[in-house]
Design an enzyme around this catalytic site. Structure first.
Site, PDB file in Angstrom:
ATOM      1  N   ASP A 201      -1.073  -6.052  -0.150  1.00 61.74           N
ATOM      2  CA  ASP A 201      -1.974  -4.960  -0.517  1.00 61.74           C
ATOM      3  C   ASP A 201      -1.932  -3.785   0.449  1.00 61.74           C
ATOM      4  O   ASP A 201      -2.460  -2.721   0.158  1.00 61.74           O
ATOM      5  CB  ASP A 201      -3.416  -5.488  -0.507  1.00 61.74           C
ATOM      6  CG  ASP A 201      -3.813  -6.116  -1.818  1.00 61.74           C
ATOM      7  OD1 ASP A 201      -3.187  -5.800  -2.833  1.00 61.74           O
ATOM      8  OD2 ASP A 201      -4.749  -6.930  -1.811  1.00 61.74           O
TER       9      ASP A 201
HETATM   10  C1  BGC Z   1      -6.852  -6.428   3.318  1.00 60.07           C
HETATM   11  C2  BGC Z   1      -6.060  -7.235   2.320  1.00 60.07           C
HETATM   12  C3  BGC Z   1      -6.784  -7.319   1.023  1.00 60.07           C
HETATM   13  C4  BGC Z   1      -7.173  -5.929   0.534  1.00 60.07           C
HETATM   14  C5  BGC Z   1      -7.848  -5.951  -0.821  1.00 60.07           C
HETATM   15  C6  BGC Z   1      -7.256  -5.110   2.722  1.00 60.07           C
HETATM   16  O1  BGC Z   1      -8.073  -4.436   3.632  1.00 60.07           O
HETATM   17  O2  BGC Z   1      -6.091  -6.232   4.478  1.00 60.07           O
HETATM   18  O3  BGC Z   1      -5.792  -8.518   2.837  1.00 60.07           O
HETATM   19  O4  BGC Z   1      -5.957  -7.922   0.081  1.00 60.07           O
HETATM   20  O5  BGC Z   1      -7.952  -5.285   1.513  1.00 60.07           O
HETATM   21  O6  BGC Z   1      -9.156  -5.912  -0.873  1.00 60.07           O
HETATM   22  C1  NOJ Z   2      -5.641 -10.823   0.210  1.00 59.82           C
HETATM   23  C2  NOJ Z   2      -5.677 -10.527  -1.246  1.00 59.82           C
HETATM   24  O1  NOJ Z   2      -6.702 -11.277  -1.858  1.00 59.82           O
HETATM   25  C3  NOJ Z   2      -4.356 -10.825  -1.907  1.00 59.82           C
HETATM   26  O2  NOJ Z   2      -4.404 -10.430  -3.248  1.00 59.82           O
HETATM   27  C4  NOJ Z   2      -3.238 -10.141  -1.190  1.00 59.82           C
HETATM   28  O3  NOJ Z   2      -2.032 -10.525  -1.794  1.00 59.82           O
HETATM   29  C5  NOJ Z   2      -3.223 -10.496   0.278  1.00 59.82           C
HETATM   30  N1  NOJ Z   2      -4.499 -10.211   0.850  1.00 59.82           N
HETATM   31  C6  NOJ Z   2      -2.148  -9.757   1.049  1.00 59.82           C
HETATM   32  O4  NOJ Z   2      -2.417  -8.413   1.176  1.00 59.82           O
END
Ligand code: BGC
Ligand code: NOJ
Length: 819
Positions: free
Chosen positions: A491
């Site tokens: 993400d």
């Molecule tokens: C985090 C991710 C997460 C994303 C979505 C980001 O700040 O680092 O791990 O998947 O937010 O909410």
């Molecule tokens: C947490 C999120 O829930 C997931 O969808 C994502 O793939 C990982 N973070 C990596 O960014």
């Protein structure tokens, strides 16, 4: 950089017989929590009885209030206070924090038992949500351990949330005037907004006469006190106030007398009720309490509670009997047989919505998240997996793209945390194929499923998978690789974002129009899950469709070969300008884990040695004492064209943290090239049950995975955050059971393909597959990692390593010799 000294410190132990983790010191390095409830009514509960309850949706139907990120930590719960003379104490230590003579918290499968002793009295509370019930039972057992009669006072306490957890935390100008309650006998009802638009209320009851109650928080606590020193309890009486606005609470006051050695059970029930519009009222302004009374009656004796608790235990016995390993290593067995499966149920239920790190208001059910969670859950309750797959598919768009999440209450997709993540569609193929492999139920493909919840444009579920597949094909970039869109699984790799404004979210900002940035991770996924799609086409007689799809997969393989290989590993992406991401050419972020995982899992480079080379590079550059970091070198500067990834300090989260979700991709890759020692070494490093001794450093629960462990570049490597709700649970379960132990459901049978450390002499697995039980004994006389030389089923040697499907109800013995 500080590499802290690791203290050897445990706060409890595993009781495998009872399937419990037993915490013996309440002062854990972080609240160690558990979940109650399996269907509609849920609770989070910490080892000191903190947490909250909700019905279906932690945002829209929050029943009790909890204060995230407050001081002290873990503020709000279902608390009991005992006033024994001048001594006030709580059985769970918090909130009073009087030093106890003894304390124990047993977190088990959907229940928690907390007990404390003080000055010759003991109090034990069993918390659980009975199957099929919209309520949390709290069975309190009080004992007099003394040789004289003891008289003391017991107080309960919960604080109501005014339903919408987000509004409740922000809209004080309104909410301080809306709160309403009713009290009848020993039952306290919360009915805020019931008279207008809500058809639901909550209640808190006890099966005994009470000496008093309180429903106004400020009177109970005293305006300037915390939960640790309620003014009313210091006084020792409750004033029977009916709250009007402000903050309604529910507290019961009971006077207890126990003979020497005597004991008493009390059953408290925190329940939730919905009424039809024309059945809301008993009389003018008085709520209809029929359903509440019925629920209270069904738990008004200890026997009834015990029987509901036995049903819950039986439910878990059945679930956990579907896959059981006996490896001789207790830490492995308890994780595979108990805790990892349990965590998979929890991630299935909650996706990423409510934990001690997810506030229950920000995120609902993730499209990619929930699809992945299913691979660790589908064997447990396949019918629920099926329903979930169809719910998720119903939020898909007609072009195959997807909302990134949906709310569990409405099942409607939303853009609150962005959209246009180009990996999303492919995960639907993963979950569906995992479901079919587990069950053999191809009929799911024929279900009519809406797009964007619009029934008028429903198509078969197969068509949804087709759209998923072609969403990639229709969104290719300049190198013939998949466009990344908003981001892929990572993400934080926001290649079309370019944000300079601290007030905008990386997750929702996309201020450059895409068209160039490509993902090699999605390319690997496409090859891997594309093959599953092809398989499903064949299985359903769509050979032409299969042929067509295969051409696209071959083209993708060629694109990866031509543009996705960096010399010693797979590239990660091409950025907005078409520059390489994750290449030796880069100064930072030269190598990333995701593309190594997905390309090797897809079998790319297996024949020509690139898979081995890529995995060697992972070992050399990404592995460390605590697991495999996401990228290396970590970013030390903000790279505007990469986005959020470079905002995290080095070693945390997506910037070179150990993202436990993706470590199993490498484990599986290792099993495909036969390196069982390394695969298991990676497994062990991040597996919570192996980290119990370093709890002071690791911080989070030793019985469940955390999303992230700080990586080698971090200030404190080895420290975990974000436990419970993470794809880590499903992926590690999948890697250990299906690829390391190698017992893998497939379309036409059960594959036996272990890849284990050479020193293992063997192991046993009981696997219930499509209704038949397989008692599998694997022997490894030659100490190999991989390879099966002989398989006997029920005494007869079979060809190959796929056990055919036996009759439902049959019990089969399987003898496997590795070599
Ligand atoms: C985090 C991710 C997460 C994303 C979505 C980001 O700040 O680092 O791990 O998947 O937010 O909410
Ligand atoms: C947490 C999120 O829930 C997931 O969808 C994502 O793939 C990982 N973070 C990596 O960014």
């Amino acid at each position: 950089m500080s590499h802290s000294i690791i203290c050897v410190m445990k706060y409890g132990y595993f009781d495998d017989q009872k399937r419990e983790y037993v915490i013996t010191d309440p002062n854990t390095p972080y609240p160690w929590i558990n979940y109650l409830g399996n269907e509609d009514f849920f609770s989070l509960i910490s080892n000191t009885a903190g947490g909250y309850a909700f019905y279906k949706d932690a945002k829209y139907r929050r029943i009790t209030r909890f204060r995230y990120n407050n001081v002290p930590i873990d503020n709000g719960g279902r608390y009991f206070y005992i006033k024994d003379g001048d001594t006030i104490w709580s059985p769970g230590w918090k909130p009073v924090k009087t030093t106890l003579d003894s304390y124990e918290c047993r977190h088990g499968m959907s229940y928690t038992r907390i007990s404390g002793k003080k000055n010759g009295l003991s109090a034990e509370i069993l918390y659980f949500v009975p199957l099929g019930i919209w309520g949390e039972v709290q069975k309190v057992t009080l004992r007099n351990l003394d040789n004289r009669t003891r008289k003391f006072k017991l107080f309960s306490f919960i604080e109501w949330c005014l339903w919408n957890a987000e509004d409740d935390m922000t809209n004080f100008q309104r909410n301080f005037s809306t709160g309403e309650v009713e009290v009848e006998g020993s039952v306290i009802y919360h009915k805020t907004e019931y008279k207008e638009r809500r058809n639901h209320y909550a209640f808190y009851s006890v099966n005994a006469d009470i000496a008093g109650f309180e429903t106004d928080r400020d009177t109970f606590l005293g305006l300037y006190n915390g939960f640790d020193r309620p003014a009313a309890i210091e006084k020792g009486v409750l004033q029977n106030n009916i709250a009007h606005g402000w903050s309604p609470v529910a507290s019961h006051y009971l006077e207890i007398e126990l003979a020497p050695g005597g004991s008493k059970d009390l059953i408290f029930l925190l329940g939730y009720v919905e009424n039809e519009e024309d059945e809301k009222w008993a009389s003018n302004g008085v709520i209809n309490k029929q359903k509440a009374s019925a629920m209270i009656t069904s738990f008004n004796t200890s026997d009834k509670v015990t029987s509901a608790f036995d049903d819950l235990s039986a439910y878990w016995d059945e679930l956990l009997a579907k896959y059981e390993v006996d490896s001789g290593d207790a830490r492995l067995d308890r994780l595979v047989n108990i805790w990892n499966q349990y965590q998979c149920m929890i991630t299935f239920n909650f996706s990423r919505s409510a934990s001690y790190f997810e506030s229950g208001i920000g995120r609902g059910m993730g499209f990619r998240d929930s699809n992945q969670d299913l691979i660790g859950f589908v064997h447990q309750v396949p019918e629920r997996a099926r329903e979930r797959i169809l719910d998720i598919a119903a939020t898909q768009f007609e072009d195959g793209g997807a909302y990134h999440q949906y709310q569990p209450l409405t099942k409607k997709g939303n853009n609150a945390i962005g959209g246009n993540f180009n990996d999303d569609p492919l995960w639907l193929i993963l979950s569906t194929s995992a479901y079919i492999k587990e069950t053999g139920d191809y009929s799911i493909l024929e279900e009519q499923v809406p797009f964007d919840n619009d029934e008028t444009v429903a198509q078969s579920h197969f068509e949804h998978l087709r759209r998923s597949f072609y969403h990639v094909v229709n969104n290719l970039g300049p190198h013939g690789l998949p466009l990344i869109g908003r981001a892929d699984w990572n993400d934080c790799l926001n290649l079309n974002c370019f944000s300079k404004d601290p007030n905008e979210s990386f997750q929702t900002t996309e201020n450059k129009s895409g068209g160039v940035a490509e993902s090699i991770m999605i390319a690997g996924m496409f090859v891997l899950y594309g093959e599953e799609f092809v398989h499903l086409c064949h299985k359903t007689g769509k050979d032409r469709e299969a042929e067509e799809a295969r051409k696209h997969i071959i083209a993708m393989r060629t694109a990866i070969d031509k543009h996705g290989w960096d010399g010693k590993w797979f590239l990660r992406a091409y950025d907005f300008f078409g520059n390489k991401v994750g290449s030796e050419e880069n100064e930072e972020g030269k190598i990333f884990i995701e593309s190594q995982g997905f390309c090797t899992m897809a079998g790319i480079g297996l024949e020509d040695g690139r898979a081995v080379t890529a995995l060697d590079s992972v070992k050399e550059r990404l592995d460390c004492q605590y697991g495999i970091v996401l990228n290396n070198p970590a970013f030390t500067r903000y790279v505007i064209e990469y986005g959020e990834i470079s905002t995290y300090p080095a070693g945390y989260k997506e910037n070179a943290g150990i993202f436990c979700h993706n470590n199993p991709w490498i484990m599986i890759g290792e099993t495909l090239i036969g390196r069982g020692d390394l695969a298991f070494d990676y497994y062990r490093k991040i597996a919570p049950s192996y980290l119990e001794e370093i709890s002071d450093l690791h911080k989070t629960e030793p019985y469940v995975y955390a999303q992230m462990i700080a990586g080698k570049d971090a200030f404190r490597p080895g420290e975990a955050k974000n436990s419970w709700l993470t794809g880590t649970a499903a992926w590690n379960y999948y890697a250990i059971t299906q690829y390391i132990l190698g017992i893998r459901p497939d379309y036409d049978g059960l594959i036996i393909d272990p890849c284990i450390p050479r020193e293992w002499v063997g192991f046993k697995v009981n696997r219930l597959f499509r209704g038949a039980m397989y008692h599998i004994v694997v022997k490894n006389p030659d100490h190999v990692s991989k390879g099966v030389s002989m398989i006997k089923v029920n005494g007869s040697v079979i060809e190959g390593n796929v056990i055919p499907i036996y009759e439902k109800g049959s019990i089969n013995t399987v003898e496997v010799i590795m070599g």
